[in-house]
Design a protein around this motif. Structure first.
Motif, mmCIF file in Angstrom:
data_model
loop_
_atom_site.group_PDB
_atom_site.id
_atom_site.type_symbol
_atom_site.label_atom_id
_atom_site.label_comp_id
_atom_site.label_asym_id
_atom_site.label_seq_id
_atom_site.Cartn_x
_atom_site.Cartn_y
_atom_site.Cartn_z
ATOM 1 N N VAL A 42 0.793 -1.123 0.024
ATOM 2 C CA VAL A 42 -0.130 0.049 -0.171
ATOM 3 C C VAL A 42 0.828 1.225 0.043
ATOM 4 C CG1 VAL A 42 -0.017 0.076 2.492
ATOM 5 C CG2 VAL A 42 -1.930 1.226 1.155
ATOM 6 N N GLU A 43 0.546 2.186 -0.740
ATOM 7 C CA GLU A 43 1.463 3.445 -0.873
ATOM 8 C C GLU A 43 1.035 4.238 0.440
ATOM 9 O OE1 GLU A 43 3.267 4.351 -3.328
ATOM 10 O OE2 GLU A 43 2.771 2.449 -4.380
ATOM 11 N N LEU A 44 2.005 4.938 0.781
ATOM 12 C CA LEU A 44 2.210 5.783 1.994
ATOM 13 C C LEU A 44 1.070 6.931 1.984
ATOM 14 C CD1 LEU A 44 5.922 5.947 3.171
ATOM 15 C CD2 LEU A 44 3.940 4.321 4.018
ATOM 16 N N ASP A 45 0.971 7.670 0.920
ATOM 17 C CA ASP A 45 -0.182 8.515 0.724
ATOM 18 C C ASP A 45 -1.494 8.019 0.873
ATOM 19 O OD1 ASP A 45 -0.257 7.237 -1.957
ATOM 20 O OD2 ASP A 45 -1.011 9.018 -2.866
ATOM 21 N N VAL A 46 -1.730 6.568 0.660
ATOM 22 C CA VAL A 46 -3.185 6.132 0.763
ATOM 23 C C VAL A 46 -3.146 6.118 2.379
ATOM 24 C CG1 VAL A 46 -4.340 4.150 0.550
ATOM 25 C CG2 VAL A 46 -3.309 4.877 -1.338
ATOM 26 N N VAL A 47 -2.189 5.581 3.087
ATOM 27 C CA VAL A 47 -2.218 5.375 4.352
ATOM 28 C C VAL A 47 -2.648 6.555 5.284
ATOM 29 C CG1 VAL A 47 -1.002 4.669 6.555
ATOM 30 C CG2 VAL A 47 -0.930 3.113 4.544
ATOM 31 N N ASP A 48 -1.946 7.564 4.698
ATOM 32 C CA ASP A 48 -2.101 8.921 5.124
ATOM 33 C C ASP A 48 -3.501 9.445 5.056
ATOM 34 O OD1 ASP A 48 -1.065 11.503 6.342
ATOM 35 O OD2 ASP A 48 -1.069 12.235 4.561
ATOM 36 N N LYS A 49 -4.106 9.286 3.968
ATOM 37 C CA LYS A 49 -5.434 9.875 3.571
ATOM 38 C C LYS A 49 -6.300 9.276 4.401
ATOM 39 C CE LYS A 49 -4.959 11.331 -1.524
ATOM 40 N NZ LYS A 49 -5.291 10.954 -2.806
ATOM 41 N N LEU A 50 -6.120 7.718 4.454
ATOM 42 C CA LEU A 50 -6.918 7.061 5.205
ATOM 43 C C LEU A 50 -7.193 7.420 6.626
ATOM 44 C CD1 LEU A 50 -6.824 3.395 3.824
ATOM 45 C CD2 LEU A 50 -8.748 4.737 3.701
ATOM 46 N N CYS A 51 -5.914 7.521 7.321
ATOM 47 C CA CYS A 51 -5.578 8.013 8.721
ATOM 48 C C CYS A 51 -6.433 9.450 8.880
ATOM 49 C CB CYS A 51 -4.241 7.902 8.955
ATOM 50 S SG CYS A 51 -3.645 6.203 9.131
ATOM 51 N N GLU A 52 -6.225 10.342 8.105
ATOM 52 C CA GLU A 52 -6.852 11.733 8.315
ATOM 53 C C GLU A 52 -8.170 11.632 7.978
ATOM 54 O OE1 GLU A 52 -6.445 15.774 5.979
ATOM 55 O OE2 GLU A 52 -4.537 14.839 6.180
ATOM 56 N N TYR A 53 -8.823 10.905 6.996
ATOM 57 C CA TYR A 53 -10.188 10.780 6.869
ATOM 58 C C TYR A 53 -10.887 10.148 8.004
ATOM 59 C CZ TYR A 53 -14.621 9.716 4.627
ATOM 60 O OH TYR A 53 -15.955 9.570 4.356
ATOM 61 N N LEU A 54 -10.355 8.897 8.546
ATOM 62 C CA LEU A 54 -11.006 8.312 9.727
ATOM 63 C C LEU A 54 -10.706 8.777 10.854
ATOM 64 C CD1 LEU A 54 -10.441 4.735 7.987
ATOM 65 C CD2 LEU A 54 -12.682 6.000 8.035
ATOM 66 N N ASN A 55 -9.761 9.770 10.998
ATOM 67 C CA ASN A 55 -9.388 10.313 12.448
ATOM 68 C C ASN A 55 -8.662 9.348 13.063
ATOM 69 O OD1 ASN A 55 -8.787 12.457 13.900
ATOM 70 N ND2 ASN A 55 -10.714 12.118 15.126
ATOM 71 N N VAL A 56 -7.700 8.522 12.465
ATOM 72 C CA VAL A 56 -7.102 7.321 13.219
ATOM 73 C C VAL A 56 -5.546 7.350 13.114
ATOM 74 C CG1 VAL A 56 -9.097 5.960 13.213
ATOM 75 C CG2 VAL A 56 -7.193 5.567 11.473
ATOM 76 N N GLU A 57 -4.904 6.693 13.974
ATOM 77 C CA GLU A 57 -3.380 6.734 13.933
ATOM 78 C C GLU A 57 -2.905 5.607 13.036
ATOM 79 O OE1 GLU A 57 -1.113 8.803 15.165
ATOM 80 O OE2 GLU A 57 -2.905 10.263 15.887
ATOM 81 N N VAL A 58 -1.816 5.712 12.633
ATOM 82 C CA VAL A 58 -1.164 4.380 11.827
ATOM 83 C C VAL A 58 -1.581 3.059 12.402
ATOM 84 C CG1 VAL A 58 0.583 3.522 10.419
ATOM 85 C CG2 VAL A 58 0.272 6.006 10.147
ATOM 86 N N GLY A 59 -1.049 3.219 13.737
ATOM 87 C CA GLY A 59 -1.424 1.996 14.358
ATOM 88 C C GLY A 59 -2.573 1.268 14.654
ATOM 89 N N ASP A 60 -3.679 2.331 14.387
ATOM 90 C CA ASP A 60 -5.024 1.805 14.614
ATOM 91 C C ASP A 60 -5.277 1.074 13.383
ATOM 92 O OD1 ASP A 60 -5.277 3.110 17.059
ATOM 93 O OD2 ASP A 60 -5.844 5.029 16.329
ATOM 94 N N LEU A 61 -4.955 1.483 12.384
ATOM 95 C CA LEU A 61 -5.236 1.067 10.800
ATOM 96 C C LEU A 61 -4.492 -0.129 10.407
ATOM 97 C CD1 LEU A 61 -6.984 1.496 8.146
ATOM 98 C CD2 LEU A 61 -4.954 2.942 7.317
ATOM 99 N N LEU A 62 -3.053 -0.107 10.774
ATOM 100 C CA LEU A 62 -2.194 -1.353 10.333
ATOM 101 C C LEU A 62 -1.625 -1.920 11.986
ATOM 102 C CD1 LEU A 62 -0.629 0.238 7.535
ATOM 103 C CD2 LEU A 62 -2.277 -1.170 7.362
ATOM 104 N N LYS A 63 -2.012 -3.266 11.994
ATOM 105 C CA LYS A 63 -1.532 -3.622 13.351
ATOM 106 C C LYS A 63 -0.614 -5.021 12.997
ATOM 107 C CE LYS A 63 -5.191 -2.274 16.159
ATOM 108 N NZ LYS A 63 -5.171 -1.668 17.355
ATOM 109 N N LYS A 64 0.546 -5.284 13.678
ATOM 110 C CA LYS A 64 1.380 -6.257 13.657
ATOM 111 C C LYS A 64 0.591 -7.379 14.514
ATOM 112 C CE LYS A 64 5.384 -8.244 13.062
ATOM 113 N NZ LYS A 64 5.491 -9.121 11.678
ATOM 114 N N THR A 65 0.569 -8.544 13.689
ATOM 115 C CA THR A 65 0.336 -9.760 14.608
ATOM 116 C C THR A 65 1.396 -10.815 14.687
ATOM 117 O OG1 THR A 65 -0.802 -10.715 12.802
ATOM 118 C CG2 THR A 65 -2.147 -9.377 13.859
ATOM 119 N N HIS A 66 1.177 -11.687 15.479
ATOM 120 C CA HIS A 66 2.122 -12.782 15.527
ATOM 121 C C HIS A 66 1.665 -14.098 15.093
ATOM 122 C CE1 HIS A 66 4.532 -9.980 17.889
ATOM 123 N NE2 HIS A 66 3.767 -9.702 18.401
ATOM 124 N N GLU A 67 1.327 -14.124 13.860
ATOM 125 C CA GLU A 67 0.961 -15.349 13.336
ATOM 126 C C GLU A 67 1.865 -16.509 12.649
ATOM 127 O OE1 GLU A 67 -2.634 -14.925 10.715
ATOM 128 O OE2 GLU A 67 -3.587 -13.422 12.481
#
Length: 67
Positions: A42-67
């Motif tokens: 995913v492009e960083l500008d897409v992540v930035d737009k989503l975070c701004e639009y949804l009013n969330v932080e990057v860590g809320d949108l993308l999470k690291k799991t231990h699978e």
């Protein structure tokens, strides 16, 4: 593995992918891949737009799991 929480966030905010695409200009196919967690990159500008639009932080949108 990194998980995208877009489906959870949209559900909580009662938004649809089409709404986000219309309001942000992000391609609907890109949003669907993120929503369904099939995106391999995913492009960083897409992540930035989503975070701004949804009013969330990057860590809320993308999470690291231990699978």
């Amino acid at each position: 593995m990194i998980r995208c929480e877009l489906s959870t966030i949209l559900g909580m905010k009662k938004l649809k992918v089409a709404d986000v695409a219309r309001d942000t200009g992000i391609n609907k196919n890109t949003l669907h891949r993120l929503y369904n967690e099939t995106a391999t990159r995913v492009e960083l500008d897409v992540v930035d737009k989503l975070c701004e639009y949804l009013n969330v932080e990057v860590g809320d949108l993308l999470k690291k799991t231990h699978e």
